[in-house]
Design an enzyme around this catalytic site. Sequence first.
Site, mmCIF file in Angstrom:
data_model
loop_
_atom_site.group_PDB
_atom_site.id
_atom_site.type_symbol
_atom_site.label_atom_id
_atom_site.label_comp_id
_atom_site.label_asym_id
_atom_site.label_seq_id
_atom_site.Cartn_x
_atom_site.Cartn_y
_atom_site.Cartn_z
ATOM 1 N N GLU A 1 -6.200 -8.720 12.810
ATOM 2 C CA GLU A 1 -5.683 -7.491 13.409
ATOM 3 C C GLU A 1 -5.829 -7.527 14.924
ATOM 4 O OE1 GLU A 1 -6.228 -3.667 10.741
ATOM 5 O OE2 GLU A 1 -8.100 -4.779 10.825
ATOM 6 N N CYS B 1 -2.030 0.651 0.231
ATOM 7 C CA CYS B 1 -2.466 0.120 -1.064
ATOM 8 C C CYS B 1 -1.933 -1.301 -1.210
ATOM 9 C CB CYS B 1 -1.975 0.992 -2.205
ATOM 10 S SG CYS B 1 -2.387 0.347 -3.852
ATOM 11 N N ASP C 1 -10.461 -9.366 7.722
ATOM 12 C CA ASP C 1 -10.722 -7.999 8.186
ATOM 13 C C ASP C 1 -12.152 -7.949 8.709
ATOM 14 O OD1 ASP C 1 -9.886 -5.010 8.167
ATOM 15 O OD2 ASP C 1 -11.839 -5.012 7.177
ATOM 16 N N ASP D 1 -12.325 -2.733 2.693
ATOM 17 C CA ASP D 1 -12.178 -3.903 3.547
ATOM 18 C C ASP D 1 -11.424 -5.021 2.835
ATOM 19 O OD1 ASP D 1 -13.595 -2.587 5.539
ATOM 20 O OD2 ASP D 1 -15.525 -3.371 4.871
ATOM 21 N N CYS E 1 -0.899 4.338 -7.950
ATOM 22 C CA CYS E 1 -1.042 3.358 -9.031
ATOM 23 C C CYS E 1 -2.435 3.320 -9.624
ATOM 24 C CB CYS E 1 -0.658 1.964 -8.529
ATOM 25 S SG CYS E 1 -1.782 1.300 -7.272
ATOM 26 N N CYS F 1 0.512 -1.303 -4.731
ATOM 27 C CA CYS F 1 1.840 -0.693 -4.823
ATOM 28 C C CYS F 1 2.481 -0.436 -3.476
ATOM 29 C CB CYS F 1 1.758 0.618 -5.608
ATOM 30 S SG CYS F 1 0.859 1.928 -4.738
ATOM 31 N N CYS G 1 -6.141 4.533 -4.807
ATOM 32 C CA CYS G 1 -4.715 4.830 -4.680
ATOM 33 C C CYS G 1 -4.339 5.924 -5.671
ATOM 34 C CB CYS G 1 -3.890 3.574 -4.917
ATOM 35 S SG CYS G 1 -2.113 3.844 -4.755
#
Length: 459
Positions: free
Chosen positions: A308, A361, A216, A390, A383, A364, A380
């Site tokens: 990405e 997330c 990332d 990042d 969870c 989860c 999150c």
Amino acid sequence: MKTVQAYRFALDLTPAQERALLGHAGAARKAYNWALARVKAVMDQRAAERTYGIADELLTPSLSWSLPALRRVWNTAKPEVAPWWAGYSKEAYNTGLDSLARALKNWSDSRTGKRAGRKAGFPRFKGKHRTTPSVRFTTGTIRVEPDRKHVVLPRLGRLKLHESARKLARRLDAGTARIMSATVRRAGGRWHVAFCVEVDRAARTPARPDSVVGVDVGIKALAVLSTGEIVANPRHLNAAQRQLRALGRSLSRKVGPDRRTGRDASKRWQRASKRLSRAHARVANLRRDGLHKLTTRLAREHGTIVVEDLNVTGMLANRRLARHIADAGFAEIRRQLAYKTSWNGGRLLTAGRWYPSSKTCSGCGAVKTKLALSEREYECQTCGLTLDRDLNAARNLAALAAEITTAGSGPVAGRGADHKTRHGGPVAVKRQPGTASAGQTGTVPPQGGTTQRVLTKAH
């Protein structure tokens, strides 16, 4: 595996050699401008004749834009256009004509939709002070001397290198490389020669073939890996900004060139301009060196790398972040990883542009509708997972490798979305086997193992 790559070396030229190179670059510019003027004259004449109602078969014959056609026209007219043509290599004129042929083809393909990306404009004339001097040699004597400190080029003779060419010379001596062309170019106040070489590379395997890493990229940290490693952003442009501003102010106080009156720049302006160019070149060299070291290490160590598909052009429209994004070199990281993974026997996977790597997330699989850029910690609500945003995105990218292995090769789709998630609009939920009801959520494997999701309207 045969690949084509470049070897670039700095040159230490004598004043006579530099004048000869500038003359070759001027000859290339002369051929380019003359051929462009000829093409424009024919196009304008045909357009004017059409306004008179003349049939197409009776119009002035069109001029082909291919390199062989432009070369034939130039060879016919060069005794009158450039009586001094024999003083320079034929490759100089071929350089200018080839540049024009490529520019015209790009313009034509862009108009007809054959060329992707930003629209290419019609070629413009090249000025002496607004064009980077460059000349490309494809024929004649092109070799590296046995001492590996000199190269030989047509009409220019023996040129001294600033550094040893042993990396290229070893491949040439072993018969695993063949020089296809050599381009001499001035950038940042100094001359460089770049050899385009066809190399027979031995098959290689990454140090950890089964390793999968998500990368990332960002501004705060240049790259965050799914392994937890953080590569700091050196911010070379920011570090040199104070010096660049001082050199820019110094240049503005000198007497520069004036195209309206024909005034030439003063010697002090030229020296100040060279100092500013060298400062910019140093920043570019530092950035290039750091990116090459990072991408080489990743390609040699990991078998699978997931990145990405960022819209860098759109990101540069943000005037507050444009300078920092350009300084980081997001597109360059992906470009280097693309060919270095193939060289080292790995593979590069690309996540879709709209894949919500930061909003998902990694524990989860729940997806947030909105995540502000100022929120550096991902929390999150499903969870309770809390970690750096990042690192969370990098883990989600690494988890996509399993989906590619299962579904086949190719770019990772952005969860079926073709646009950005609207604020307060659709809510992403997990798709279970069979029919998934709105609002239903599920779990995913640890370490960011995600599954496909669909968009459903919130009730």
